[in-house]
Enzyme design. Structure first.
Site, PDB file in Angstrom:
ATOM      1  N   ASN A 177     -61.967 -97.321  86.340  1.00 20.22           N
ATOM      2  CA  ASN A 177     -62.171 -95.904  86.042  1.00 20.22           C
ATOM      3  C   ASN A 177     -62.235 -95.012  87.283  1.00 20.22           C
ATOM      4  O   ASN A 177     -62.319 -93.795  87.164  1.00 20.22           O
ATOM      5  CB  ASN A 177     -63.448 -95.716  85.221  1.00 20.22           C
ATOM      6  CG  ASN A 177     -63.385 -96.450  83.904  1.00 20.22           C
ATOM      7  OD1 ASN A 177     -62.348 -97.029  83.546  1.00 20.22           O
ATOM      8  ND2 ASN A 177     -64.467 -96.438  83.169  1.00 20.22           N
ATOM      9  N   HIS A 214     -57.140-106.164  80.318  1.00 24.01           N
ATOM     10  CA  HIS A 214     -57.250-104.944  81.121  1.00 24.01           C
ATOM     11  C   HIS A 214     -56.823-105.189  82.571  1.00 24.01           C
ATOM     12  O   HIS A 214     -56.487-104.261  83.284  1.00 24.01           O
ATOM     13  CB  HIS A 214     -58.699-104.458  81.075  1.00 24.01           C
ATOM     14  CG  HIS A 214     -58.863-102.962  81.055  1.00 24.01           C
ATOM     15  ND1 HIS A 214     -57.920-102.086  80.564  1.00 24.01           N
ATOM     16  CD2 HIS A 214     -59.903-102.188  81.463  1.00 24.01           C
ATOM     17  CE1 HIS A 214     -58.377-100.852  80.671  1.00 24.01           C
ATOM     18  NE2 HIS A 214     -59.565-100.883  81.221  1.00 24.01           N
ATOM     19  N   ASP A 270     -52.312-101.867  81.655  1.00 24.33           N
ATOM     20  CA  ASP A 270     -52.207-102.365  80.291  1.00 24.33           C
ATOM     21  C   ASP A 270     -52.002-101.189  79.342  1.00 24.33           C
ATOM     22  O   ASP A 270     -52.352-100.057  79.656  1.00 24.33           O
ATOM     23  CB  ASP A 270     -53.475-103.138  79.909  1.00 24.33           C
ATOM     24  CG  ASP A 270     -54.739-102.284  80.000  1.00 24.33           C
ATOM     25  OD1 ASP A 270     -54.994-101.709  81.093  1.00 24.33           O
ATOM     26  OD2 ASP A 270     -55.474-102.167  79.007  1.00 24.33           O
ATOM     27  N   ASN A 328     -58.283 -95.019  81.115  1.00 20.99           N
ATOM     28  CA  ASN A 328     -59.203 -94.408  82.085  1.00 20.99           C
ATOM     29  C   ASN A 328     -58.753 -94.546  83.529  1.00 20.99           C
ATOM     30  O   ASN A 328     -59.044 -93.695  84.360  1.00 20.99           O
ATOM     31  CB  ASN A 328     -60.616 -94.967  81.903  1.00 20.99           C
ATOM     32  CG  ASN A 328     -61.252 -94.472  80.619  1.00 20.99           C
ATOM     33  OD1 ASN A 328     -60.952 -93.380  80.149  1.00 20.99           O
ATOM     34  ND2 ASN A 328     -62.101 -95.289  80.034  1.00 20.99           N
TER      35      ASN A 328
END
Length: 188
Positions: free
Chosen positions: A67, A21, A92, A113
């Site tokens: 996020n 991530h 990613d 997100n």
């Protein structure tokens, strides 16, 4: 002098450092290491500046967690007076095989997100994004564990070459433009 905001998405903290991530952070970190740049902690993120061929690239690693990335992106676009067309967001992508590169001029968040928050805060999907494939080698319901998991040994062997390509892509975005960059790098 033309300015560009290059945003690498990721999460702050050691436990996220080498996760899939955090590929956005990793690419910017490797770029900075190669060019002997250093990141400074500033408002809403860590910033490094890179001058190349009459352009200034401002690298941003938001400190807001993935996020909530939109707040940092909007702040730095406004502070540095960078037009939206000079924004590139690196993230990613589970829908692309490991190491695959896809650059797009606009688009949906694709379930990501970080992009979802940026779209909401900027109130547009019309900004360039650089999606780095991390594959989808996980069982049903394990998506979060997978993206927050560390790279496999095989991926670690292949990452340096893929990151080198990513660095060239960032330079191309600022010097050759989005369309030429898409033509040169997509699917490579």
């Amino acid at each position: 002098m033309k300015k560009f905001l290059i945003v690498g998405l990721g999460n702050v903290g050691e436990k996220y450092h080498n996760t899939r991530h955090n590929i956005g952070f990793k690419i910017l970190d490797e770029f900075a290491k190669k060019e002997e740049l250093s990141f400074e902690v500033q408002k809403l993120g860590s910033i490094a500046k890179y001058k190349f061929k009459g352009r200034t690239f401002i690298f941003l690693k938001p400190s807001t967690y993935m996020n909530l990335s939109g707040k940092a992106v909007k702040y730095w676009l406004t502070k540095e007076k960078i037009p939206l067309e000079n924004l590139l967001v690196i993230c990613d992508d589970l829908n692309l095989s490991f190491g695959s590169i896809r650059v797009k001029a606009k688009g949906s968040d694709g379930g990501h997100n970080g992009l979802k928050d940026i779209n909401a805060v900027l109130q547009t999907q019309k900004y360039a994004r650089f999606r780095f494939g991390v594959g989808a080698n996980f069982s049903k319901g394990r998506q979060s564990d997978y993206v927050l998991g560390t790279w496999s040994d095989e991926e670690m062997k292949l990452l340096p070459e893929r990151i080198e390509k990513a660095i060239l892509l960032i330079k191309s975005f600022g010097t050759a433009g989005l369309n030429n960059t898409m033509n040169a790098f997509n699917g490579k």
